[in-house]
Design a protein around this motif. Structure first.
Motif, PDB file in Angstrom:
ATOM      1  N   ASP A 185      25.696  12.809 -62.709  1.00 45.69           N
ATOM      2  CA  ASP A 185      24.399  12.231 -63.082  1.00 45.69           C
ATOM      3  C   ASP A 185      24.489  10.728 -63.356  1.00 45.69           C
ATOM      4  OD1 ASP A 185      21.652  12.966 -63.332  1.00 45.69           O
ATOM      5  OD2 ASP A 185      21.766  12.845 -65.511  1.00 45.69           O
ATOM      6  N   HIS A 204      26.660  10.346 -67.935  1.00 47.97           N
ATOM      7  CA  HIS A 204      26.187   9.057 -68.450  1.00 47.97           C
ATOM      8  C   HIS A 204      25.994   9.040 -69.972  1.00 47.97           C
ATOM      9  CE1 HIS A 204      21.909  10.258 -68.892  1.00 47.97           C
ATOM     10  NE2 HIS A 204      22.016  10.846 -67.718  1.00 47.97           N
ATOM     11  N   ASP A 229      21.056  13.056 -71.283  1.00 47.85           N
ATOM     12  CA  ASP A 229      19.882  13.924 -71.309  1.00 47.85           C
ATOM     13  C   ASP A 229      20.355  15.352 -71.009  1.00 47.85           C
ATOM     14  OD1 ASP A 229      20.457  13.799 -68.580  1.00 47.85           O
ATOM     15  OD2 ASP A 229      18.961  12.253 -68.217  1.00 47.85           O
ATOM     16  N   ASP A 279      15.178  17.860 -66.588  1.00 48.71           N
ATOM     17  CA  ASP A 279      15.017  16.776 -65.606  1.00 48.71           C
ATOM     18  C   ASP A 279      13.706  16.897 -64.827  1.00 48.71           C
ATOM     19  OD1 ASP A 279      17.113  15.008 -66.027  1.00 48.71           O
ATOM     20  OD2 ASP A 279      17.675  14.961 -63.906  1.00 48.71           O
TER      21      ASP A 279
HETATM   22 MN    MN Z   1      20.271  11.856 -66.603  1.00 50.39          MN
END
Ligand code: MN
Ligand code: AMP
Ligand code: MN
Length: 331
Positions: A83, A20, A24, A158
């Motif tokens: 993700d 994405h 992150d 995460d």
């Molecule tokens: Mn993520």
């Protein structure tokens, strides 16, 4: 399903791996770990993310393999999406990727739309990196330090350093195994949490100052404007994790971080584009709230984007607090 996916990947001649936008640690870690693994199996792989990699993740081995441009998408026979709760989470390449014949969806979001022909979606996984670890195990591939560092970083970030509600046994057992391969927890922590620019610390100051609380004390709102970023010389990535300060305030059940987006002026001057991050203490499912606004996520962490004026958006978010109850009535 795992065996079928491994078969599909090893039978493909060109594989695209993507995660994405505004990635992150899990989006980057799962992308790198699976990319390195497939390469060791002799596959031709391309690693793609449309955004710049945040400075704190640039220490990851092979991070330079991640491309920001997607050249000739028609050459790929398989795309692996990591993700991403929905295919659109990849960003502007969504249409080009949708045209790739086979799409494999590897994810842990509660709101995953089950896009693609192959799904490896486990909402109980602490991170996509956990699922990628299992996939690499069933490939029979030996873990190396580069893959281990990527997986460790994905799980560490995460789970909020093993503090959030998605922290499970696998988080510990996999990270233990990654340490056995040679990952140094203090080194990863130093890169990810211990090397902030002065501007980032100044931004923290402005963001803390922006915190507002609903009358019943159950909801907090933090705001990060473009002006705050330019005043402190920071990037959007420097706001990562700030919402946790708004979340940890006593009696707060839901915290919202309103993030003004770049070039965000909407149809009228007063309307701008915002990304809203939501976090809950676990008693409220914020992925459902985010879904109502066209976004998604997990029970305790979710997000959505909107076009609005800041005042209107705050009002909308404050209205959410009415359903939350709360004990300290200020008036
Ligand atoms: Mn993520
Ligand atoms: P963030 O808003 O970046 O704090 O993200 C919190 C969680 O919600 C992450 O797991 C994201 O992947 C997910 N999320 C954020 N924005 C969206 C969106 N627009 N659509 C679906 N999921 C989202
Ligand atoms: Mn994740």
């Amino acid at each position: 399903m795992m065996k079928k996916i491994i078969q599909q990947l090893t039978n493909s001649s060109r594989v695209l791996l993507a995660s994405h936008a505004n990635p992150d640690g899990d989006a980057i870690g799962s992308l790198l770990a699976l990319g390195i693994a497939l390469e060791r199996l002799g596959q031709a792989v391309t690693l793609y993310n449309e955004s710049a990699i945040p400075a704190v993740y640039r220490f990851l081995p092979s991070v330079d393999r991640i491309q920001k441009q997607l050249a000739d998408p028609e050459r790929f026979d398989t795309a692996v999406m990591l993700d991403c709760g929905g295919l659109d989470r990849v960003g502007s390449a969504v249409e080009a990727i949708a045209a790739i014949p086979t799409i494999v969806n590897i994810d842990h979001h509660a709101t995953n739309t089950r896009f693609g022909q192959y799904h490896l979606v486990d909402v109980d996984a602490c991170a996509t990196s956990e699922i990628v670890y299992r996939l690499i195990q069933s490939m029979g591939l030996e873990m190396n330090l580069a893959m281990a560092t990527a997986i460790y970083t994905g799980i560490l970030t995460d789970t909020g350093s093993f503090r959030f509600s998605n922290t499970n046994r696998a988080a510990f057992s996999i990270c233990e195994a990654m340490v056995a391969v040679g990952v140094k927890p203090s080194t990863v922590a130093q890169h990810v949490y211990g090397t902030y620019s002065l501007g980032r610390i100044k931004l923290l100051n402005l963001a803390l100052d922006s915190i507002e609380i609903s009358h019943n004390g159950s909801l907090s709102i933090m705001t990060v404007t473009r002006e705050m970023l330019s005043d402190t010389g920071t990037q959007p990535e420097d706001a990562d994790g700030l919402i946790n300060y708004a979340r940890r305030i006593q009696d707060v059940k839901v915290a919202a971080l309103i993030h003004e987006l770049e070039n965000g002026n909407g149809v009228s001057k007063r309307r701008k584009r915002f990304h809203v991050s939501l976090r809950s203490d676990g008693s409220v499912d914020v992925s459902r709230i985010a879904s109502n606004f066209g976004g998604g996520g997990h029970t305790a962490a979710a997000g959505f984007s909107v076009e609005s004026s800041l005042a209107e958006l705050k009002k909308t978010i404050y209205n959410l607090s009415e359903g939350l109850g709360g004990k300290c009535h200020l008036n």
